[in-house]
Design a protein around this motif. Sequence first.
Motif, short mmCIF file in Angstrom:
data_model
loop_
_atom_site.label_atom_id
_atom_site.label_comp_id
_atom_site.label_asym_id
_atom_site.label_seq_id
_atom_site.Cartn_x
_atom_site.Cartn_y
_atom_site.Cartn_z
N GLU A 67 0.83 -1.21 0.00
CA GLU A 67 0.00 0.00 0.00
C GLU A 67 0.86 1.25 0.00
O GLU A 67 0.58 2.22 -0.70
CB GLU A 67 -0.93 -0.01 1.22
CG GLU A 67 -1.90 1.14 1.27
CD GLU A 67 -2.95 1.13 0.17
OE1 GLU A 67 -3.60 2.17 -0.01
OE2 GLU A 67 -3.12 0.10 -0.51
N ARG A 70 2.26 1.70 -3.41
CA ARG A 70 1.23 2.12 -4.35
C ARG A 70 0.83 3.58 -4.16
O ARG A 70 0.68 4.33 -5.12
CB ARG A 70 0.00 1.22 -4.19
CG ARG A 70 -1.04 1.38 -5.27
CD ARG A 70 -2.19 0.40 -5.10
NE ARG A 70 -3.02 0.65 -3.94
CZ ARG A 70 -3.90 1.64 -3.83
NH1 ARG A 70 -4.05 2.49 -4.81
NH2 ARG A 70 -4.62 1.79 -2.74
N THR A 71 0.69 4.02 -2.89
CA THR A 71 0.16 5.36 -2.61
C THR A 71 1.21 6.35 -2.14
O THR A 71 0.94 7.56 -2.12
CB THR A 71 -0.92 5.29 -1.52
OG1 THR A 71 -0.32 4.88 -0.28
CG2 THR A 71 -2.05 4.34 -1.89
N ARG A 73 2.13 6.47 0.92
CA ARG A 73 1.83 6.70 2.34
C ARG A 73 1.64 5.38 3.07
O ARG A 73 1.11 4.43 2.52
CB ARG A 73 0.54 7.50 2.49
CG ARG A 73 0.64 8.90 1.99
CD ARG A 73 -0.65 9.61 2.27
NE ARG A 73 -0.49 11.01 1.90
CZ ARG A 73 -1.38 11.91 2.13
NH1 ARG A 73 -2.51 11.58 2.71
NH2 ARG A 73 -1.16 13.15 1.78
#
Length: 130
Positions: A67, A70-71, A73
């Motif tokens: 995650e 991907r982001t 954060r």
Amino acid sequence: MALRIFTGARGRRFICDDDGGFGDLVAAISVRADAPINSCAREAAAEPFLRQLGLHSQKQLLDCAQEKRRTGRCPPQCGGNCRPANPPGQSTHERFNDGVAYLFWPRFFRLPVWGRGIDVQIDRVRAFFA
């Protein structure tokens, strides 16, 4: 294989194998070396214990790392722990050889209880080994 919660140095609680006294030995070394254990067992069977202690399974650690990748954060539910992690079934914390820790065994080999990965507080690793 039985898992349970153990208490090591500085009162740090961790999940490890109850087989043959392994977890008791890890806890005793931790206390003697004043080397808190960050993690031992992280497989699916450990998830109820991990939740109880506010810790993450191998799958949860991988999900957090992905995650963040991907982001950009680290999600709040990851508690700031978004470091790269091996996929489930490829981690010494699940008693599987990741292909790096034990070069003399094939990747994904089921490790004996004493081969399980143990994460010790980084500044106390040498004391734990000693």
